[in-house]
Design an enzyme around this catalytic site. Structure first.
Site, short mmCIF file in Angstrom:
data_model
loop_
_atom_site.label_atom_id
_atom_site.label_comp_id
_atom_site.label_asym_id
_atom_site.label_seq_id
_atom_site.Cartn_x
_atom_site.Cartn_y
_atom_site.Cartn_z
N ARG A 102 0.86 -1.23 0.09
CA ARG A 102 -0.16 0.22 -0.04
C ARG A 102 0.72 1.40 -0.17
O ARG A 102 0.58 2.31 -0.75
CB ARG A 102 -0.94 -0.16 1.39
CG ARG A 102 -1.68 1.09 1.28
CD ARG A 102 -2.86 1.81 -0.21
NE ARG A 102 -3.10 0.56 -0.69
CZ ARG A 102 -4.08 0.21 -1.94
NH1 ARG A 102 -3.30 1.78 -2.44
NH2 ARG A 102 -4.44 -0.66 -2.83
N LYS A 137 2.15 24.35 -3.00
CA LYS A 137 0.67 23.64 -2.63
C LYS A 137 0.99 22.40 -2.79
O LYS A 137 0.12 21.56 -3.38
CB LYS A 137 -0.25 24.34 -3.42
CG LYS A 137 -0.31 26.21 -3.13
CD LYS A 137 -1.39 26.39 -4.81
CE LYS A 137 -1.65 28.03 -4.30
NZ LYS A 137 -2.68 28.57 -5.18
N LYS A 169 5.50 38.37 -1.57
CA LYS A 169 3.54 38.00 -1.95
C LYS A 169 2.68 38.92 -1.34
O LYS A 169 2.98 39.71 -0.58
CB LYS A 169 2.89 36.68 -1.46
CG LYS A 169 3.93 35.53 -2.16
CD LYS A 169 2.67 34.59 -2.77
CE LYS A 169 1.75 34.43 -3.66
NZ LYS A 169 1.57 32.76 -3.37
N GLU A 202 6.08 40.01 -5.87
CA GLU A 202 4.01 39.77 -6.08
C GLU A 202 4.32 40.76 -7.31
O GLU A 202 4.34 42.22 -5.80
CB GLU A 202 3.67 38.87 -5.61
CG GLU A 202 1.89 38.91 -6.26
CD GLU A 202 1.52 38.12 -5.29
OE1 GLU A 202 0.05 38.87 -5.19
OE2 GLU A 202 0.64 36.90 -4.66
N ASP A 224 1.20 38.42 -10.94
CA ASP A 224 0.22 38.06 -10.86
C ASP A 224 -1.21 38.06 -10.82
O ASP A 224 -1.51 38.70 -11.65
CB ASP A 224 -0.47 37.87 -8.57
CG ASP A 224 -0.98 37.11 -8.10
OD1 ASP A 224 -1.21 35.73 -8.21
OD2 ASP A 224 -1.69 37.36 -7.85
#
Length: 287
Positions: A102, A137, A169, A202, A224
């Site tokens: 697994r 992410k 950012k 950014e 962005d």
């Protein structure tokens, strides 16, 4: 094909924790039903077209579970696979194969899906100067294998974590009091701590791009969620002063148009946060 961050120390720590999570004080299903000296052979079956990833990790898992297991690799990491292919054959003690099964599948299915998506999007921007990047992410405690899969698929890693690059950012900029304050404080911080880290900032519109160009002192300017028209204008304004990265709202429908704006990088969070695992299974040979 292992990147620098996939160390032996990481592999041992990751595999040990994952096996402890899964097996606890023992795989009682196998211990109850299969004799200790029983041996078997199992094949890694591909049930969906894609790009294979995680083979080297699977080898490390099998070795950690039982060094006597033998694996015949038929398709390596990065190989194009079709439904019905056999990627490898593992032979040895049955209990050992089942203990590893697994974990091997969970890792390979997700890594293969990421590599498949990465290869697909990279092909869509082939011939442009743009390079496909991943983001932070990622799945907690599984970031490094996910980023490894991006490399296998033909993309590049942006940064591994918060520690190996400065990325200012929107929240950093707003909380610092603006673009200029954020950049000045960052430069002061790097001097005070004697760190040599690349700086990316950014920008959300052409006014901010022009302000960053006035202030200077960065390495990469992120564009962005800009329109294609504004992105082309921004790239022209920036020229070769700094590298550029397109981010936000990137899809397979628009990624080619974004690349043709002339950006150096395109970051896509969906490479790791919106992936459906590639269908693989480990089946006993002869069944």
């Amino acid at each position: 094909m292992k990147p620098y961050y996939i160390t032996e120390e990481f592999l041992k720590s990751f595999i040990s924790a994952a096996l402890k999570e899964d097996a606890g004080d023992g795989d009682h299903s196998s211990l109850a039903s299969i004799s200790a000296d029983a041996t078997s052979q199992a094949r890694l079956l591909v049930k969906e077209d894609g790009v294979l990833a995680g083979v080297e990790l699977a080898l490390a898992i099998f070795n950690e579970v039982d060094p006597t297991l033998r694996v015949e690799v038929l398709i390596r990491d990065g190989g194009i696979v079709k439904k019905g292919d056999v990627a490898f054959v593992v032979s040895g003690l049955s209990r050992s194969i089942l203990l590893a099964e697994r974990l091997v599948l969970n890792c390979m299915q997700r890594m293969s899906a990421i590599a498949t998506k990465t290869r697909y999007l990279s092909n869509l921007i082939s011939g442009t100067k743009a390079c496909l990047l991943d983001t932070r992410k990622t799945t907690p405690n599984f970031r490094l294998p996910e980023k490894w899969a991006v490399i296998i698929g033909g993309g590049k890693n942006h940064r591994i974590g918060l520690y190996d690059m400065i990325m200012l950012k929107d929240n950093h900029i707003d909380m610092a009091g603006g673009l200029e304050q954020a950049i000045i404080r960052t430069k002061d911080y790097l001097r005070a701590t004697n760190r040599n880290l690349r700086i990316e900032i950014e920008t959300r519109n052409l006014i901010e791009v022009k302000e960053v160009l006035r202030i200077g002192g960065v390495d990469v300017i992120m564009l962005d969620n800009m329109s294609l028209e504004d992105m082309k204008t921004a790239v022209a304004l920036i020229g070769d002063k700094y590298q550029t990265e397109a981010s936000g709202g990137i899809t397979e429908e628009n990624i080619r148009m974004v690349a043709e704006c002339g950006v150096d990088f395109i970051s896509v969070g969906a490479l790791t946060h919106s992936i459906k695992s590639l269908d693989l299974s480990l089946k006993a040979a002869g069944f």
